[in-house]
Design a protein around this motif. Sequence first.
Motif, short mmCIF file in Angstrom:
data_model
loop_
_atom_site.label_atom_id
_atom_site.label_comp_id
_atom_site.label_asym_id
_atom_site.label_seq_id
_atom_site.Cartn_x
_atom_site.Cartn_y
_atom_site.Cartn_z
N GLU A 94 0.84 -1.21 0.00
CA GLU A 94 0.00 0.00 0.00
C GLU A 94 0.87 1.26 0.00
OE1 GLU A 94 -3.33 2.23 2.85
OE2 GLU A 94 -2.52 0.27 3.42
N ASN A 97 2.55 1.69 -3.40
CA ASN A 97 1.64 2.24 -4.41
C ASN A 97 1.41 3.74 -4.19
OD1 ASN A 97 1.37 -0.29 -5.54
ND2 ASN A 97 -0.49 -0.79 -4.41
N ARG A 98 1.41 4.17 -2.95
CA ARG A 98 1.19 5.59 -2.64
C ARG A 98 2.42 6.43 -2.95
NH1 ARG A 98 2.16 8.57 2.03
NH2 ARG A 98 2.70 6.71 3.21
#
Length: 402
Positions: A94, A97-98
């Motif tokens: 996560e 991806n950020r």
Amino acid sequence: MALILPDGGELVDLIVPDPQRIDKNKTAQDLPYLDINDYDLQWIHVLSEGWASPLRGFMRESEFLQTLHFNAIRQTDGTWVNQSIPITLDTTEEQKNRLGKSEQIALRFDGQPVAILKDPEFYAHQREERSARTIGLTNVEHPTVERIMAMGEYLVGGELEVLKPITYDDGLDHYRLSPAALRAEFQKRNADAIYAFQLRNPVHNGHALLMNDTKRKLKAEGFHNPLLLLHPLGGWTKEDDVPLDIRMKQHDAVLADEILDPDTTIVAIFPSPMVYAGPTEVQWHAKARINAGADHYIVGRDPAGMNHPNTGDPIYDPFHGMKVIQSAPGLDRLKIIEFRFAAYDTKAEQMSFFDPSRAGDFLSISGSKMREYARNGESPPKGFMGEQAWKVVADYYDSLPN
């Protein structure tokens, strides 16, 4: 005397200079950020001061793979420097991806930016392979394996700009001398040899015997002013190890007892976390001391080892660390002082080097036995530890709940 050169020929310093700090802090406040924990902060400390020179930040994939497979990293000129322990920053899918398209990332601790990671590179974190190659185990009851397996599935590497020196405000910061500060102190004292001793436990008179014997040998070789760097590890350790503040108090008491010569001993904290990786980790401990200016290194018995969480037997052969370090890539500039087994000589009533011709006269006092003495309010045999130094140890164990 010219000190031994750091790996790569120049000591790395990743701390932003004073005049630039205000602007860099403003920049960091506006960047996308990644929260880090105290373990990550300790590695930033290590990197920022150049203990891992020539590394300039958290490892990129190429550096990580070379460390896992070769215990060394090839430089652009084709030479190799030793680097046996991965120094990495983990993250999740996560977070990847950020942050994956960011050119710079602020690293925040307790909500405040402490560093900027430049040109970040995200790559897969093979946690089981890392554990197997670094520790030699995948048993999650080993404290570092447990930590690795709980990390994120990705790593992120990149060069660091550290916004200010890392401090801890624990009353011990004055012991945390950087490699640059240690080098300056060695030169100020006109040292012609620096011998380092790594430890994570209280100092008993067997340790002191080894250190004092090293000084004697160096003088016999023609050195006029050898200095001892008594250099306890100050980063994360497992829960049942003696806490750092107690160890530092005990080391000061060893000097007060004059078991070691206070005039030729420098006590400082090595900020690295402990990995408990045996012969693999002892290379890191030695390499870091080269960067601090040490040209001689004392290797003890079972360096960086621990007992197996299931069997209770030593994970690593007690003498493999000594053997590995003498042929490890990139450590050939360092003179290794081999361990000599010291035990309590019941005839002389002091710690002495073991004499197999009268083996029955010697008593091996283990760490467990030392703790048993302390917990029971007993004193160890005369000559095992200095009086003030023992009182520090005894008071600590007496303070623990039964």
